[in-house]
Design a protein around this motif. Structure first.
Motif, PDB file in Angstrom:
ATOM      1  N   GLU A   1       0.917  -1.214   0.035  1.00  0.00           N
ATOM      2  CA  GLU A   1      -0.052  -0.156  -0.024  1.00  0.00           C
ATOM      3  C   GLU A   1       0.820   1.136   0.178  1.00  0.00           C
ATOM      4  O   GLU A   1       0.701   2.194  -0.843  1.00  0.00           O
ATOM      5  N   LEU A   2       1.915   1.113   0.869  1.00  0.00           N
ATOM      6  CA  LEU A   2       2.847   2.427   1.088  1.00  0.00           C
ATOM      7  C   LEU A   2       3.362   2.689  -0.407  1.00  0.00           C
ATOM      8  O   LEU A   2       3.600   3.736  -1.139  1.00  0.00           O
ATOM      9  N   LEU A   3       3.984   1.815  -1.085  1.00  0.00           N
ATOM     10  CA  LEU A   3       4.531   1.672  -2.515  1.00  0.00           C
ATOM     11  C   LEU A   3       3.585   2.364  -3.354  1.00  0.00           C
ATOM     12  O   LEU A   3       4.065   3.159  -4.205  1.00  0.00           O
ATOM     13  N   GLU A   4       2.395   1.854  -3.333  1.00  0.00           N
ATOM     14  CA  GLU A   4       1.439   2.160  -4.255  1.00  0.00           C
ATOM     15  C   GLU A   4       1.237   3.647  -4.203  1.00  0.00           C
ATOM     16  O   GLU A   4       1.058   4.569  -5.088  1.00  0.00           O
ATOM     17  N   TYR A   5       1.073   3.972  -3.094  1.00  0.00           N
ATOM     18  CA  TYR A   5       0.692   5.471  -2.775  1.00  0.00           C
ATOM     19  C   TYR A   5       1.771   6.193  -3.066  1.00  0.00           C
ATOM     20  O   TYR A   5       1.618   7.381  -3.826  1.00  0.00           O
ATOM     21  N   VAL A  59      11.021   2.797  -6.320  1.00  0.00           N
ATOM     22  CA  VAL A  59       9.627   2.659  -6.941  1.00  0.00           C
ATOM     23  C   VAL A  59       9.522   3.380  -8.018  1.00  0.00           C
ATOM     24  O   VAL A  59       8.841   2.738  -9.317  1.00  0.00           O
ATOM     25  N   HIS A  60       9.665   4.536  -8.429  1.00  0.00           N
ATOM     26  CA  HIS A  60       9.146   5.361  -9.635  1.00  0.00           C
ATOM     27  C   HIS A  60      10.518   5.472 -10.385  1.00  0.00           C
ATOM     28  O   HIS A  60      10.434   6.579 -11.639  1.00  0.00           O
ATOM     29  N   ASP A  61      11.515   4.597 -10.369  1.00  0.00           N
ATOM     30  CA  ASP A  61      12.365   4.694 -11.264  1.00  0.00           C
ATOM     31  C   ASP A  61      13.275   5.913 -11.591  1.00  0.00           C
ATOM     32  O   ASP A  61      13.363   6.467 -12.726  1.00  0.00           O
ATOM     33  N   PRO A  62      13.708   6.508 -10.471  1.00  0.00           N
ATOM     34  CA  PRO A  62      14.531   7.679 -10.496  1.00  0.00           C
ATOM     35  C   PRO A  62      15.683   7.528 -11.045  1.00  0.00           C
ATOM     36  O   PRO A  62      16.447   6.490 -11.060  1.00  0.00           O
ATOM     37  N   LYS A  63      16.150   8.784 -11.545  1.00  0.00           N
ATOM     38  CA  LYS A  63      17.578   8.866 -12.166  1.00  0.00           C
ATOM     39  C   LYS A  63      18.482   9.105 -11.126  1.00  0.00           C
ATOM     40  O   LYS A  63      19.680   8.355 -11.509  1.00  0.00           O
ATOM     41  N   VAL A  64      18.222   9.601 -10.051  1.00  0.00           N
ATOM     42  CA  VAL A  64      19.383   9.689  -9.076  1.00  0.00           C
ATOM     43  C   VAL A  64      18.623   9.261  -7.653  1.00  0.00           C
ATOM     44  O   VAL A  64      17.446   9.594  -7.381  1.00  0.00           O
ATOM     45  N   VAL A  65      19.591   8.493  -6.911  1.00  0.00           N
ATOM     46  CA  VAL A  65      19.060   7.758  -6.012  1.00  0.00           C
ATOM     47  C   VAL A  65      19.992   8.151  -4.618  1.00  0.00           C
ATOM     48  O   VAL A  65      21.129   8.171  -4.842  1.00  0.00           O
ATOM     49  N   PHE A  66      19.316   8.870  -3.463  1.00  0.00           N
ATOM     50  CA  PHE A  66      19.901   9.097  -2.420  1.00  0.00           C
ATOM     51  C   PHE A  66      19.491   8.237  -1.073  1.00  0.00           C
ATOM     52  O   PHE A  66      18.641   8.024  -0.803  1.00  0.00           O
ATOM     53  N   LEU A  67      20.594   7.856  -0.694  1.00  0.00           N
ATOM     54  CA  LEU A  67      20.547   6.723   0.343  1.00  0.00           C
ATOM     55  C   LEU A  67      21.249   7.176   1.624  1.00  0.00           C
ATOM     56  O   LEU A  67      22.280   7.539   1.690  1.00  0.00           O
ATOM     57  N   ASP A  68      20.554   7.569   2.574  1.00  0.00           N
ATOM     58  CA  ASP A  68      21.298   7.827   3.988  1.00  0.00           C
ATOM     59  C   ASP A  68      21.351   6.406   4.869  1.00  0.00           C
ATOM     60  O   ASP A  68      20.490   5.822   5.506  1.00  0.00           O
ATOM     61  N   GLU A  69      22.781   6.060   4.851  1.00  0.00           N
ATOM     62  CA  GLU A  69      22.939   4.909   5.699  1.00  0.00           C
ATOM     63  C   GLU A  69      22.041   3.572   5.006  1.00  0.00           C
ATOM     64  O   GLU A  69      21.429   3.079   6.099  1.00  0.00           O
ATOM     65  N   PRO A  70      22.238   3.255   3.869  1.00  0.00           N
ATOM     66  CA  PRO A  70      21.337   2.201   3.526  1.00  0.00           C
ATOM     67  C   PRO A  70      21.416   0.790   4.244  1.00  0.00           C
ATOM     68  O   PRO A  70      20.614  -0.132   4.305  1.00  0.00           O
ATOM     69  N   MET A  71      22.774   0.485   4.586  1.00  0.00           N
ATOM     70  CA  MET A  71      23.110  -0.720   5.173  1.00  0.00           C
ATOM     71  C   MET A  71      22.826  -0.972   6.721  1.00  0.00           C
ATOM     72  O   MET A  71      22.940  -1.961   7.311  1.00  0.00           O
ATOM     73  N   ALA A  81       3.980   5.771  -5.237  1.00  0.00           N
ATOM     74  CA  ALA A  81       4.450   5.672  -6.818  1.00  0.00           C
ATOM     75  C   ALA A  81       3.476   6.738  -7.346  1.00  0.00           C
ATOM     76  O   ALA A  81       3.656   7.599  -8.168  1.00  0.00           O
ATOM     77  N   GLY A  82       2.117   6.826  -6.660  1.00  0.00           N
ATOM     78  CA  GLY A  82       0.938   7.625  -7.152  1.00  0.00           C
ATOM     79  C   GLY A  82       1.536   9.029  -6.968  1.00  0.00           C
ATOM     80  O   GLY A  82       1.385   9.963  -8.128  1.00  0.00           O
ATOM     81  N   LEU A  83       2.037   9.614  -5.852  1.00  0.00           N
ATOM     82  CA  LEU A  83       2.755  10.943  -5.514  1.00  0.00           C
ATOM     83  C   LEU A  83       3.776  11.235  -6.429  1.00  0.00           C
ATOM     84  O   LEU A  83       3.942  12.317  -6.614  1.00  0.00           O
ATOM     85  N   SER A  84       4.546   9.877  -6.895  1.00  0.00           N
ATOM     86  CA  SER A  84       5.534  10.696  -7.771  1.00  0.00           C
ATOM     87  C   SER A  84       5.081  10.504  -9.351  1.00  0.00           C
ATOM     88  O   SER A  84       6.123  10.639 -10.106  1.00  0.00           O
ATOM     89  N   ARG A 118      -2.410   2.482 -13.447  1.00  0.00           N
ATOM     90  CA  ARG A 118      -2.462   1.245 -13.742  1.00  0.00           C
ATOM     91  C   ARG A 118      -1.039   0.519 -13.687  1.00  0.00           C
ATOM     92  O   ARG A 118      -1.127  -0.680 -13.371  1.00  0.00           O
ATOM     93  N   GLU A 119       0.051   1.252 -13.600  1.00  0.00           N
ATOM     94  CA  GLU A 119       1.301   0.713 -13.486  1.00  0.00           C
ATOM     95  C   GLU A 119       1.927   0.623 -11.941  1.00  0.00           C
ATOM     96  O   GLU A 119       2.819  -0.062 -11.689  1.00  0.00           O
ATOM     97  N   ARG A 120       0.909   1.255 -11.232  1.00  0.00           N
ATOM     98  CA  ARG A 120       1.420   1.416  -9.612  1.00  0.00           C
ATOM     99  C   ARG A 120       1.980   0.017  -8.947  1.00  0.00           C
ATOM    100  O   ARG A 120       2.748  -0.292  -8.628  1.00  0.00           O
ATOM    101  N   ARG A 121       0.754  -1.100  -9.206  1.00  0.00           N
ATOM    102  CA  ARG A 121       0.946  -2.283  -8.605  1.00  0.00           C
ATOM    103  C   ARG A 121       1.889  -2.975  -8.929  1.00  0.00           C
ATOM    104  O   ARG A 121       2.728  -3.299  -8.230  1.00  0.00           O
ATOM    105  N   LYS A 122       2.331  -2.923 -10.131  1.00  0.00           N
ATOM    106  CA  LYS A 122       3.377  -3.610 -10.863  1.00  0.00           C
ATOM    107  C   LYS A 122       4.579  -3.105 -10.531  1.00  0.00           C
ATOM    108  O   LYS A 122       5.590  -3.748 -10.220  1.00  0.00           O
ATOM    109  N   ARG A 123       4.654  -2.111 -10.635  1.00  0.00           N
ATOM    110  CA  ARG A 123       5.967  -1.375 -10.047  1.00  0.00           C
ATOM    111  C   ARG A 123       6.364  -1.405  -8.668  1.00  0.00           C
ATOM    112  O   ARG A 123       7.387  -1.556  -8.592  1.00  0.00           O
TER     113      ARG A 123
END
Ligand SMILES: Nc1ncnc2c1ncn2[C@@H]1O[C@H](COP(=O)(O)OP(=O)(O)OP(=O)(O)O)[C@@H](O)[C@H]1O
Ligand SMILES: [Mg+2]
Lengths: 311, 311, 258
Positions: free
Chosen positions: B100-104, B155-167, B106-109, B114-119
């Motif tokens: 649900e969070l990802l679909e929401y 989820v929205h296939d961005p060009k640049v990804v920012f990750l703060d302490e991803p591990m 994805a919509g905001l982005s 119709r692609e939200r669920r799949k993505r």
């Protein structure tokens, strides 16, 4: 849209709608001028108001008391002859907080005075103070107010004496309560007693309306006393000389007066051929009972042409 | 082309009840991140890594300097279409499920309905969260939340990804998976900017790193260069002779456990050491170049001012 | 932009609906409304009057509690718990977030109030044996309650844009109480005059005029509510809500998130 543009939009919306809100709030105020009285008109059940005030009955009583004073002030200003809501409002206020003694003290005053100075309902005033005494039996000032209304507005000297006496027995009561009781019992002490009471009211009250009223009462008492004394002199003169004095000079000649007798506005009293004494500009003095031209009624309210006392 | 350009960026936090005390989070840093790069932002706790990321995301406002992403000002709404962000310790709506969070989001982005669920499902699968996709997030473990956080950043296939302490918060398997994920983003040609204080992670996947300390930029370097620059040490282990004094004298580190010995020596000394081991009759086990490069770089950069201060 | 607003509003609604507290509140309100006929037995002759007063009071009170707690919770909690980070890193402007939240909350309140109102009408119909033409006034009273909730929600959001959840709730509740006594404030101002009179009068324009939107006493007695009042109340509530939201946007737009 950039941040700056959004802020400008928001600022514009804020200013415009704040102005709109203030304006409509003002219109609502106009539209609902008697709004705060609705509750009293419609919800005359203290139980309901108590329930609605969620236990803050003291606060609710304060609010209703404020509304009462406001109602009275408004009616008073428009010189109303009827104060329909005064009694229910006072009842509601004192039901909500039976210990709110100002409500009995001023409330009885508002109720007892003749219209347009008040509601002209001394019986209601007496009932209100008695309710207050029942709830606060150790407050001697309430007995004083009861005695005052009984004496001044209902002319019931016996009831007044009883009230003053009961009050004088409450611990902490000031000694003059006993004096008042005694004065009531003793006939003929009317003017002195009244003067005593009004002076006391003047000194113990902070309310300008009540103070003003007391001043006019005291002036009226002085005139009543002057007229009584002057008429006594005229009668004495007639006894000694066979006729009433023709002018004040003759009375002064007897050594009874030091100078021309004048009323509080410095206007000389008028000596009539039949030994009566009249106040020349009697319209300026409300509440006077003596010195009125034949056939004229005493004025029971403060009017525009009333004498403005020099303090 | 520079995807991220940071110029003289400063951030002064105002703290305390009256916001009088000032604290410098960033003291004017400048660097660039190129297209398709995996860029590591290194630094000890409180260095300013999160501050930099929050400014880039428009969550806080810089006190000075400029920052641009994809050639646009960071506050340009179009920037947000092209970037993904994983905050430090992501807090996500716990009343939603990951799907649900990802679909929401994805919509905001701007992902079409119709692609939200799949993505969303694809992103969750990439982050290793397929199995728990429909589990309420309030029941998720810390590591699972971290994975959902990563999924929402891509989820929205961005060009640049920012990750703060991803591990952070991940087990060793999880760390490896995230490392592989970043690698695959790199392979797709995306630019990844991430912060960490775990050096081996950065060493394994970064093209370049920036080292921050107490709000200052200590250096920006290509990791491969760093590695070759610092490659000057060799670890040699053998068995059978715990004490070979000639080697111990030239070792940077010498450690014997029973029969086994581990010595770290300069690369130039390798041959002499190996000969000495043979001569002593010990059995040579391994000769390995040391990979502590980044750590040394890091410590050298971070410690320098401290040492200066001590001297 | 409109799609994003709708998404944020829908998500807000979903959050509120999934919150158990909300159901408890609505349940209690319905319980109070249902219990009103019992009170009526005690005060013979005024069952319906009592019922209407109590029912409307319950609806407005619970509505306001929901507006304040859910309202301050939804916005300042997002700031406090940093769930906002991942939202604002998307193409969502801060003002869109504020407005979307507001719309979602308004929808939530509309649904709640409708539930409570339905229960209320059932109770009224039970007490007065069927509904009467004059009961249209009750709808007007409910509409005005809705306006009060719109104003309170906007205020709750304004306070949460710069304050912690607890303070926001406390401020909002204070505004609700004072707002019900705006007319008394003005009465007091008229009585006392002087600088403090002007001060009180000025303050009375800062707080929402909720007292003017409370017609429970009138409608309980079957009195109609003048159209002009409905109109002025509507305008006042909308202006006030827009002003509060615009102020919230102004503050929030420049604010560093924690
Ligand atoms: N909201 C804030 N108010 C005041 N000071 C802050 C705030 N946020 C960060 N700081 C200060 O700014 C400095 C940099 O903090 P930052 O969070 O950017 O560090 P970091 O590199 O992310 O550290 P960590 O590795 O612990 O996450 C720190 O000294 C911190 O105390
Ligand atoms: Mg950090």
């Amino acid at each position: 849209m950039t941040g700056g543009a959004i802020s400008r939009w928001a600022m514009t919306a804020l200013l415009l709608s704040a102005a709109g809100a203030a304006y409509t709030s003002y219109r609502l105020e106009r539209m609902r001028s008697g709004a705060t009285l609705d509750d009293v008109l419609l919800v005359q059940s203290p139980k309901m108001v108590k329930a609605a005030s969620l236990g803050y009955t003291g606060l609710a009583a304060d609010i209703y008391w404020t509304r009462t004073v406001q109602y009275f002030g408004g009616k008073h200003r428009e010189k109303a002859m009827r104060y329909e809501l005064l009694r229910p409002m006072l009842a509601l206020t004192t039901d909500l907080d039976p210990q709110l003694t100002v409500a009995y003290e001023f409330g009885s005053f508002f109720l007892a005075q003749k219209p347009p100075e008040g509601a002209g309902d001394p019986q209601a005033a007496v009932d209100l103070v008695k309710k207050g005494i029942a709830a606060n039996p150790r407050n001697w000032r309430l007995y004083y107010h009861l005695g005052f209304v009984e004496y001044e507005e209902r002319k019931d000297v016996i009831a007044a004496a009883d009230a003053f006496e009961a009050g004088s027995r409450v611990p902490g009561a000031l000694p003059w309560m006993k004096v008042m009781a005694a004065a009531m019992r003793q006939k003929g002490g009317e003017i002195d007693t009244a003067r005593y009471m009004w002076t006391n009211i003047y000194e113990s009250s902070d309310d300008p309306l009540i103070k003003q009223n007391a001043v006019y009462r005291l002036i009226a008492l002085r005139i009543d006393e002057d007229v009584l004394n002057l008429e006594k002199m005229a009668a004495e003169y007639q006894k000694r000389n066979g006729s009433y004095p023709a002018n004040w000079q003759q009375v002064i000649g007897m050594g009874w007066l030091k100078g021309m007798p004048v009323d509080p506005s410095k206007t000389p009293y008028r000596l009539m051929a039949d030994g009566r004494v009249e106040v020349q500009e009697y319209q300026r003095f409300p509440f006077i009972t003596r010195g009125l031209p034949a056939g004229k009624q005493s004025i029971e309210r403060i009017t525009e042409e009333s004498f403005k006392p020099q303090q | 082309m520079a995807v991220i350009e940071i110029q003289n960026l400063r951030k002064t936090y105002k703290t305390g009840f009256w916001r009088k005390t000032e604290k410098e989070g960033l003291k004017g840093i400048s660097f660039e991140v190129r297209e398709g790069e995996v860029f590591g932002c290194l630094g000890p706790n409180g260095a300013g890594k999160t501050t930099t990321l929050k400014i880039l995301m428009g969550l806080i406002f810089p006190s000075g300097g400029t920052a641009r992403i994809l050639g646009m000002d960071i506050h340009d709404p179009r920037v947000k279409q092209q970037i993904g962000f994983l905050p430090e310790q992501p807090y996500l709506y716990d009343y939603l499920t990951p799907l649900e969070l990802l679909e929401y989001y994805a919509g905001l982005s701007g992902v079409p309905a119709r692609e939200r669920r799949k993505r969303s499902e694809a992103a969750l699968a990439r982050a290793g969260m397929s199995e728990a996709a429909n589990m309420p997030m309030r029941k998720c473990s810390k590591g699972m939340l971290q994975r959902v956080g990563i999924a929402q950043a891509i989820v929205h296939d961005p060009k640049v990804v920012f990750l703060d302490e991803p591990m952070s918060g991940l087990d060793p398997i999880g760390r490896r998976e995230v490392r592989e994920l970043i690698q695959s983003l790199h392979d797709e040609g995306k630019t990844v900017f991430f912060s960490t204080h775990i050096l081996t992670d950065a060493e394994a996947i970064c093209d370049r790193v920036a080292v921050l300390d107490r709000g200052e930029l200590k250096g920006v370097d290509v990791v491969a260069d760093l590695l070759s620059k610092a490659r000057g040490k060799v670890e040699i282990t053998w068995q059978g002779q715990p004490k070979i004094e000639s080697i111990r004298a030239m070792s940077l580190d010498y450690h014997a456990t029973g029969e086994s010995v581990r010595a770290v020596v300069k690369e130039a000394d390798t041959d002499r050491v190996v000969d000495a081991v043979r001569q002593a009759g010990a059995r040579l086990v391994s000769v390995t170049p040391v990979h502590g490069a980044l750590e040394e770089y890091f410590l050298a950069k971070v410690d320098a001012p401290k040492k200066e201060a001590e001297e | 932009m409109r799609a994003r607003l709708a998404l944020i509003a829908a998500n807000t609604f979903r959050e509120a609906v999934r919150d158990r507290v909300l159901y408890n509140l609505v349940f209690f309100a319905l319980l109070m409304v249902a219990a009103a006929p019992l009170f009526g037995v005690i005060s013979i002759g005024v069952e319906k009057i009592f019922m209407v007063n109590l029912g409307l009071a319950a609806i407005v009170l619970f509505g306001v509690v929901i507006a304040i707690f859910v309202g301050t919770g939804l916005v300042s909690k997002e700031i406090e718990k940093r769930t906002l980070y991942t939202v604002l890193a998307r193409p969502v402007a801060r003002w869109e977030f504020i407005l979307g939240k507001y719309l979602g909350l308004a929808a939530t309140l509309a649904v709640n109030t409708s539930c409570m109102a339905a229960g209320f009408f059932v109770a009224v119909a039970y007490v007065s044996v069927g509904l009467h033409a004059a009961d249209v006034n009750l709808l007007v009273a409910l509409y005005l309650i809705g306006l009060q909730l719109l104003v309170m929600t906007a205020l709750a959001i304004l306070f949460s844009s710069f304050s912690t959840p607890i303070f926001s709730a406390a401020f909002s509740f204070a505004m609700f109480v004072i707002g019900n006594f705006v007319e008394d404030m003005r009465g007091f101002a008229a009585m006392s005059g002087g600088p403090e009179g002007w001060l009180v009068r000025g303050l009375s324009y800062l707080v929402p005029n909720l007292g003017a939107m409370n017609v429970a006493a009138q409608v309980a007695h079957g009195q109609p509510v003048p159209g002009a009042l409905i109109l002025a109340d509507t305008a006042n509530a909308l202006f006030y809500a827009v002003a509060a939201l615009a102020a919230a946007v102004l503050i929030f737009e420049r604010r560093d998130l924690k």
